[in-house]
Design a protein around this motif. Structure first.
Motif, short mmCIF file in Angstrom:
data_model
loop_
_atom_site.label_atom_id
_atom_site.label_comp_id
_atom_site.label_asym_id
_atom_site.label_seq_id
_atom_site.Cartn_x
_atom_site.Cartn_y
_atom_site.Cartn_z
N GLY A 145 9.28 20.57 -25.79
CA GLY A 145 9.13 21.27 -24.51
C GLY A 145 7.78 21.91 -24.33
O GLY A 145 7.62 22.84 -23.53
N ARG A 146 6.76 21.40 -25.03
CA ARG A 146 5.40 21.94 -24.89
C ARG A 146 4.40 20.84 -25.18
O ARG A 146 4.74 19.77 -25.70
N GLY A 147 3.14 21.13 -24.85
CA GLY A 147 2.09 20.16 -25.07
C GLY A 147 1.61 20.13 -26.50
O GLY A 147 1.93 20.99 -27.33
N LEU A 148 0.81 19.12 -26.79
CA LEU A 148 0.26 18.90 -28.12
C LEU A 148 -0.80 19.94 -28.44
O LEU A 148 -1.71 20.19 -27.65
N ASP A 149 -0.72 20.56 -29.62
CA ASP A 149 -1.72 21.54 -30.06
C ASP A 149 -2.77 20.84 -30.91
O ASP A 149 -2.56 19.70 -31.36
N PRO A 150 -3.92 21.47 -31.15
CA PRO A 150 -4.98 20.81 -31.94
C PRO A 150 -4.53 20.37 -33.32
O PRO A 150 -4.94 19.32 -33.81
N SER A 151 -3.65 21.15 -33.96
CA SER A 151 -3.16 20.78 -35.28
C SER A 151 -2.36 19.48 -35.21
O SER A 151 -2.54 18.58 -36.02
N GLY A 152 -1.48 19.40 -34.22
CA GLY A 152 -0.70 18.19 -34.05
C GLY A 152 -1.56 16.99 -33.72
O GLY A 152 -1.33 15.88 -34.20
N LEU A 153 -2.58 17.23 -32.90
CA LEU A 153 -3.50 16.15 -32.53
C LEU A 153 -4.16 15.56 -33.76
O LEU A 153 -4.18 14.35 -33.96
N GLY A 154 -4.69 16.46 -34.60
CA GLY A 154 -5.38 15.98 -35.79
C GLY A 154 -4.46 15.31 -36.79
O GLY A 154 -4.84 14.35 -37.45
N THR A 155 -3.23 15.79 -36.87
CA THR A 155 -2.28 15.27 -37.86
C THR A 155 -1.68 13.95 -37.43
O THR A 155 -1.79 12.93 -38.14
N TRP A 156 -1.04 13.93 -36.26
CA TRP A 156 -0.24 12.77 -35.87
C TRP A 156 -1.08 11.60 -35.37
O TRP A 156 -0.79 10.45 -35.70
N VAL A 157 -2.08 11.89 -34.55
CA VAL A 157 -2.91 10.79 -34.04
C VAL A 157 -3.61 10.08 -35.19
O VAL A 157 -3.63 8.85 -35.27
N SER A 158 -4.19 10.85 -36.09
CA SER A 158 -4.87 10.27 -37.25
C SER A 158 -3.89 9.48 -38.11
O SER A 158 -4.22 8.40 -38.62
N ALA A 159 -2.67 10.00 -38.26
CA ALA A 159 -1.68 9.32 -39.10
C ALA A 159 -1.35 7.94 -38.53
O ALA A 159 -1.27 6.95 -39.26
N ILE A 160 -1.16 7.85 -37.22
CA ILE A 160 -0.84 6.55 -36.59
C ILE A 160 -2.01 5.60 -36.74
O ILE A 160 -1.83 4.41 -37.04
N GLN A 161 -3.22 6.12 -36.53
CA GLN A 161 -4.40 5.26 -36.66
C GLN A 161 -4.57 4.73 -38.08
O GLN A 161 -5.15 3.67 -38.29
N GLN A 162 -4.01 5.45 -39.05
CA GLN A 162 -4.11 5.02 -40.45
C GLN A 162 -2.88 4.25 -40.91
O GLN A 162 -2.75 3.94 -42.09
N GLY A 163 -1.99 3.92 -39.96
CA GLY A 163 -0.87 3.05 -40.31
C GLY A 163 0.51 3.66 -40.26
O GLY A 163 1.51 2.95 -40.49
N ALA A 164 0.62 4.95 -39.99
CA ALA A 164 1.95 5.57 -39.89
C ALA A 164 2.68 5.02 -38.66
O ALA A 164 2.06 4.64 -37.67
N ARG A 165 3.99 4.99 -38.73
CA ARG A 165 4.80 4.49 -37.63
C ARG A 165 5.13 5.63 -36.66
O ARG A 165 5.34 6.77 -37.08
N ASP A 166 5.22 5.30 -35.38
CA ASP A 166 5.60 6.32 -34.40
C ASP A 166 6.98 6.89 -34.71
O ASP A 166 7.25 8.06 -34.46
N GLU A 167 7.89 6.04 -35.23
CA GLU A 167 9.22 6.53 -35.59
C GLU A 167 9.13 7.66 -36.61
O GLU A 167 9.92 8.61 -36.58
N GLN A 168 8.13 7.57 -37.52
CA GLN A 168 7.95 8.63 -38.51
C GLN A 168 7.42 9.90 -37.85
O GLN A 168 7.78 11.01 -38.24
#
Length: 288
Positions: free
Chosen positions: A161-184
């Motif tokens: 129920g809120r927008g993405l914070d800088p911590s989430g941006l750095g963690t999740w976007v980078s993780a997907i770019q490095q091969g993590a699955r969106d389901e994870q």
């Protein structure tokens, strides 16, 4: 578990699923393990595939197609690779005008949600002319920080129920770019302390009311806007949940609550919010 099923599947958990996961949590299984099992399920992945068909091809999946993509996802295919398969397909190419410029322009609209600049189109056309495949270009879009920031921000609004914070941006976007699955990523969000605190403190929805509740009649070519109000089991109002509810006519989505059936006769309007349902009837008469 009720909130997880409502958020991920738009329904209440079946008795077997609820017992299985509640027992696992009670036995000490970490929330992240349960969350990842749910987001890797056939039901959840089927929803992702159906969404991709609708988004890029404007239609639902045929049975063989759905099974093809499910097998590939079970074999390790990521959501980005799934979307690339649709974007690079001959069917999508034809829908985009069957030209390089039209196809690249369509990617900007459908993937990035904006119009392309002339230099941007020229850049990707040059990549195609140099031998890049449509799949490679598509992945360039789908793994871009611009696209993934929007995707993960959508997950945050959907589940927290809120927008993405800088911590989430750095963690999740980078993780997907490095091969993590969106389901994870989704599993990580629903296993978080923030999601747990939100879901254990928000009001329990006892029932919803779809307005108008009575049968409504409209001429062919027009439609009707519906609203959904949620209530606790004791009748205390929770509020307007139209933006969160899933509203359909005969199974077809009603964008922003506006239902516009395309044939005369009665059509069932169905709203689902946090696993509870409400229905009404919209009768379409011949155009005046």
């Amino acid at each position: 578990m009720i909130s997880v099923y409502e958020d991920l599947f738009g329904r209440a958990p079946d008795p077997t699923g609820r017992t299985t996961w509640t027992t696992a949590l009670g036995a000490g299984t970490p929330r992240i393990a349960v969350a990842n099992s749910i987001t890797s399920s056939v039901e959840f992945r089927s929803g992702l595939i159906i969404d991709a068909y609708e988004e890029y091809l404007g239609r639902g999946p045929d049975a063989p197609g759905l099974q093809f993509w499910l097998r590939n996802m079970a074999g390790g295919m990521t959501i980005e690779q799934l979307h690339s398969g649709f974007i690079a397909s001959d069917e999508y190419w034809a829908r985009a005008g069957a030209t390089g410029a039209g196809w690249v322009s369509a990617l900007y609209v459908d993937v990035l949600g904006r119009e392309a600049g002339g230099s941007e189109v020229a850049f990707w056309l040059d990549e195609l002319n140099r031998g890049a495949t449509r799949a490679q270009v598509a992945m360039g879009f789908l793994l871009s920080t611009e696209y993934l920031s929007s995707v993960v921000d959508g997950y945050y609004w959907w589940l927290l129920g809120r927008g993405l914070d800088p911590s989430g941006l750095g963690t999740w976007v980078s993780a997907i770019q490095q091969g993590a699955r969106d389901e994870q990523v989704i599993g990580g969000i629903i296993a978080s302390e923030e999601y747990w605190a939100n879901e254990t403190s928000r009001p329990f929805v006892g029932y919803i009311i779809l307005s108008p509740r009575e049968e409504t009649s409209v001429p062919l070519g027009t439609g009707w806007t519906y609203t959904v109000e949620a209530y606790e089991p004791n009748g205390a109002p929770i509020g307007d949940v139209t933006d969160e509810a899933h509203i359909t006519w005969d199974g077809q989505p009603c964008t922003l609550g506006y239902c516009q059936p395309t044939s005369v006769g009665p059509h069932e309007i169905h709203a689902v919010h946090r696993g509870v349902n409400a229905r009404s009837t919209l009768t379409v008469v011949p155009a005046q």
